[in-house]
Design an enzyme around this catalytic site. Structure first.
Site, PDB file in Angstrom:
ATOM      1  NE  ARG A  11       1.752  -4.933  11.045  1.00 14.36           N
ATOM      2  CZ  ARG A  11       2.856  -4.729  10.313  1.00 14.36           C
ATOM      3  NH1 ARG A  11       4.019  -5.188  10.745  1.00 14.36           N
ATOM      4  NH2 ARG A  11       2.800  -4.069   9.194  1.00 14.36           N
ATOM      5  CE  LYS A  65      -2.060  -1.131   3.886  1.00 11.33           C
ATOM      6  NZ  LYS A  65      -1.358  -2.392   4.182  1.00 11.33           N
ATOM      7  NE  ARG A  83       7.723  -2.427   6.189  1.00  6.18           N
ATOM      8  CZ  ARG A  83       6.427  -2.255   6.406  1.00  6.18           C
ATOM      9  NH1 ARG A  83       5.670  -1.696   5.492  1.00  6.18           N
ATOM     10  NH2 ARG A  83       5.905  -2.669   7.534  1.00  6.18           N
ATOM     11  NE  ARG A 114       6.056  -0.454  10.243  1.00  7.20           N
ATOM     12  CZ  ARG A 114       4.919  -0.425   9.551  1.00  7.20           C
ATOM     13  NH1 ARG A 114       4.839   0.287   8.448  1.00  7.20           N
ATOM     14  NH2 ARG A 114       3.871  -1.104   9.959  1.00  7.20           N
ATOM     15  NE  ARG A 133      -4.779  -1.086   9.675  1.00  5.20           N
ATOM     16  CZ  ARG A 133      -3.621  -0.686   9.147  1.00  5.20           C
ATOM     17  NH1 ARG A 133      -3.512   0.515   8.647  1.00  5.20           N
ATOM     18  NH2 ARG A 133      -2.606  -1.495   9.141  1.00  5.20           N
TER      19      ARG A 133
HETATM   20  P1  AP5 Z   1       4.826  -1.659   1.851  1.00  2.34           P
HETATM   21  O1  AP5 Z   1       4.496  -0.798   0.675  1.00  2.34           O
HETATM   22  O2  AP5 Z   1       5.579  -1.064   2.976  1.00  2.34           O
HETATM   23  O3  AP5 Z   1       3.499  -2.424   2.358  1.00  2.34           O
HETATM   24  P2  AP5 Z   1       2.253  -1.870   3.165  1.00  2.34           P
HETATM   25  O4  AP5 Z   1       1.051  -2.532   2.585  1.00  2.34           O
HETATM   26  O5  AP5 Z   1       2.256  -0.372   3.189  1.00  2.34           O
HETATM   27  O6  AP5 Z   1       2.565  -2.506   4.569  1.00  2.34           O
HETATM   28  P3  AP5 Z   1       2.462  -1.905   6.049  1.00  2.34           P
HETATM   29  O7  AP5 Z   1       3.144  -2.899   6.946  1.00  2.34           O
HETATM   30  O8  AP5 Z   1       2.977  -0.497   6.105  1.00  2.34           O
HETATM   31  O9  AP5 Z   1       0.964  -1.928   6.273  1.00  2.34           O
HETATM   32  P4  AP5 Z   1       0.260  -1.957   7.606  1.00  2.34           P
HETATM   33  O10 AP5 Z   1      -1.096  -1.687   7.109  1.00  2.34           O
HETATM   34  O11 AP5 Z   1       0.401  -3.152   8.428  1.00  2.34           O
HETATM   35  O12 AP5 Z   1       1.033  -0.836   8.471  1.00  2.34           O
HETATM   36  P5  AP5 Z   1       0.645   0.635   8.898  1.00  2.34           P
HETATM   37  O13 AP5 Z   1       1.866   1.445   8.990  1.00  2.34           O
HETATM   38  O14 AP5 Z   1      -0.516   1.143   8.096  1.00  2.34           O
HETATM   39  O15 AP5 Z   1       5.616  -2.941   1.258  1.00  2.34           O
HETATM   40  C1  AP5 Z   1       6.138  -3.932   2.140  1.00  2.34           C
HETATM   41  C2  AP5 Z   1       7.511  -4.415   1.616  1.00  2.34           C
HETATM   42  O16 AP5 Z   1       7.331  -5.097   0.379  1.00  2.34           O
HETATM   43  C3  AP5 Z   1       8.492  -3.255   1.320  1.00  2.34           C
HETATM   44  O17 AP5 Z   1       9.769  -3.671   1.688  1.00  2.34           O
HETATM   45  C4  AP5 Z   1       8.372  -3.052  -0.211  1.00  2.34           C
HETATM   46  O18 AP5 Z   1       9.591  -2.577  -0.769  1.00  2.34           O
HETATM   47  C5  AP5 Z   1       8.046  -4.467  -0.684  1.00  2.34           C
HETATM   48  N1  AP5 Z   1       7.135  -4.464  -1.830  1.00  2.34           N
HETATM   49  C6  AP5 Z   1       6.035  -3.677  -2.008  1.00  2.34           C
HETATM   50  N2  AP5 Z   1       5.404  -4.001  -3.155  1.00  2.34           N
HETATM   51  C7  AP5 Z   1       6.131  -5.030  -3.717  1.00  2.34           C
HETATM   52  C8  AP5 Z   1       5.969  -5.806  -4.917  1.00  2.34           C
HETATM   53  N3  AP5 Z   1       4.945  -5.583  -5.765  1.00  2.34           N
HETATM   54  N4  AP5 Z   1       6.863  -6.767  -5.167  1.00  2.34           N
HETATM   55  C9  AP5 Z   1       7.893  -6.995  -4.294  1.00  2.34           C
HETATM   56  N5  AP5 Z   1       8.099  -6.297  -3.144  1.00  2.34           N
HETATM   57  C10 AP5 Z   1       7.222  -5.326  -2.869  1.00  2.34           C
HETATM   58  O19 AP5 Z   1       0.056   0.380  10.368  1.00  2.34           O
HETATM   59  C11 AP5 Z   1       0.897   0.035  11.445  1.00  2.34           C
HETATM   60  C12 AP5 Z   1       0.076   0.010  12.731  1.00  2.34           C
HETATM   61  O20 AP5 Z   1      -0.492   1.324  12.985  1.00  2.34           O
HETATM   62  C13 AP5 Z   1      -1.147  -0.924  12.724  1.00  2.34           C
HETATM   63  O21 AP5 Z   1      -0.788  -2.247  13.055  1.00  2.34           O
HETATM   64  C14 AP5 Z   1      -2.021  -0.245  13.791  1.00  2.34           C
HETATM   65  O22 AP5 Z   1      -1.565  -0.548  15.097  1.00  2.34           O
HETATM   66  C15 AP5 Z   1      -1.803   1.232  13.540  1.00  2.34           C
HETATM   67  N6  AP5 Z   1      -2.754   1.777  12.557  1.00  2.34           N
HETATM   68  C16 AP5 Z   1      -2.455   2.306  11.356  1.00  2.34           C
HETATM   69  N7  AP5 Z   1      -3.568   2.699  10.721  1.00  2.34           N
HETATM   70  C17 AP5 Z   1      -4.609   2.426  11.541  1.00  2.34           C
HETATM   71  C18 AP5 Z   1      -6.010   2.574  11.417  1.00  2.34           C
HETATM   72  N8  AP5 Z   1      -6.580   3.093  10.321  1.00  2.34           N
HETATM   73  N9  AP5 Z   1      -6.796   2.175  12.459  1.00  2.34           N
HETATM   74  C19 AP5 Z   1      -6.232   1.676  13.587  1.00  2.34           C
HETATM   75  N10 AP5 Z   1      -4.904   1.472  13.750  1.00  2.34           N
HETATM   76  C20 AP5 Z   1      -4.093   1.844  12.724  1.00  2.34           C
END
Ligand code: AP5
Length: 215
Positions: free
Chosen positions: A173, A16, A130, A162, A91
């Site tokens: 997660r 994402k 990552r 992270r 979410r």
């Molecule tokens: P990346 O692009 O970083 O993936 P992502 O989907 O953004 O993954 P996240 O871990 O950031 O998502 P998340 O939803 O768990 O975390 P968030 O920070 O929102 O890609 C991942 C890896 O793969 C990278 O190394 C990239 O280079 C590689 N890659 C990408 N695409 C690729 C491809 N096509 N091919 C090969 N490699 C590829 O949330 C963290 C925490 O915050 C949550 O657990 C929660 O506690 C809190 N939080 C955040 N938002 C909310 C909400 N709305 N409500 C409540 N709590 C929330």
């Protein structure tokens, strides 16, 4: 001009953030990541950041009222007047209702929900490789390595892994995602705004598929 909000949907590690950054450049809309907003608060030592950390470290969702308030504050900023690419928000069903109201109050609409469909087996591999910079630029040791080890190509800042990318936390997660967020796929399909894309492809191919869906 009607403000347009694009929602990135998908499991942890689906890509994402990676795709949202590219879309942000292409569409000229800011990339708003709820996770990055929490991490900024944490870095700044705010009360909100310290509270969110307790949930993030466990791989749980931060409560809806706090999350919605934080995203609302961000979307009310001037740079979002034409819309935004939302990454990691909504979410939950309550957050999905909230973004409909917020978008309409801000004179806009949720244009599309862009769902990145990725095989579960790939998610852990993507997250364990990552590396990120403090400004949220994302790398992967195999799939998207930085030019110089440990240093962000874009701003030269030191890369880090992270805390919540540990294997046990990642698995939790993913479970939380399946229980609380995956139902939003059907929600947006019913509304007619869902665009599902094969997220197992390479980074550039996924971006092309998304751009085709957006039209
Ligand atoms: P990346 O692009 O970083 O993936 P992502 O989907 O953004 O993954 P996240 O871990 O950031 O998502 P998340 O939803 O768990 O975390 P968030 O920070 O929102 O890609 C991942 C890896 O793969 C990278 O190394 C990239 O280079 C590689 N890659 C990408 N695409 C690729 C491809 N096509 N091919 C090969 N490699 C590829 O949330 C963290 C925490 O915050 C949550 O657990 C929660 O506690 C809190 N939080 C955040 N938002 C909310 C909400 N709305 N409500 C409540 N709590 C929330």
């Amino acid at each position: 001009m009607t403000a347009r909000y694009y929602i990135m949907l998908g499991a942890p590690g689906a890509g994402k953030g990676t795709q949202a950054k590219k879309l942000s450049d292409k569409l000229g809309l800011p990339h708003i990541s709820s996770g990055d907003l929490f991490r900024h608060h944490l870095g700044a030592g705010t009360e909100l950041g310290l509270m969110a950390k307790k949930y993030m470290d466990r791989g749980e969702l931060v409560p809806d009222d706090v999350t919605i308030g934080m995203v609302r504050d961000r979307l009310e900023k001037e740079d979002c007047e034409d819309g935004a690419i939302l990454d990691g928000f909504p979410r939950t069903p309550a957050q999905a209702e909230a973004i409909e109201d917020l978008a309409s109050n801000l004179g806009g609409e949720v244009a599309r929900a862009l769902y990145l469909d990725v095989d579960k087996a790939l998610l852990v591999e993507r997250l364990s490789g990552r590396w990120m910079c403090p400004e949220g630029h994302v790398y992967h040791t195999v799939y998207h390595p930085p030019k110089k080890d440990g240093v962000c190509d874009i701003d030269g800042l030191e890369l880090f892994q992270r805390e919540d990318d540990k294997k046990e936390t990642v698995e939790h997660r993913i479970t939380v995602y399946l229980e609380q967020t995956a139902p939003l796929i059907a929600y947006y399909r019913d509304k007619g705004t869902l665009a599902a894309v094969d997220g197992d492809q390479g980074i550039e191919q996924v971006q092309q598929s998304l751009l085709q869906e957006i039209g």
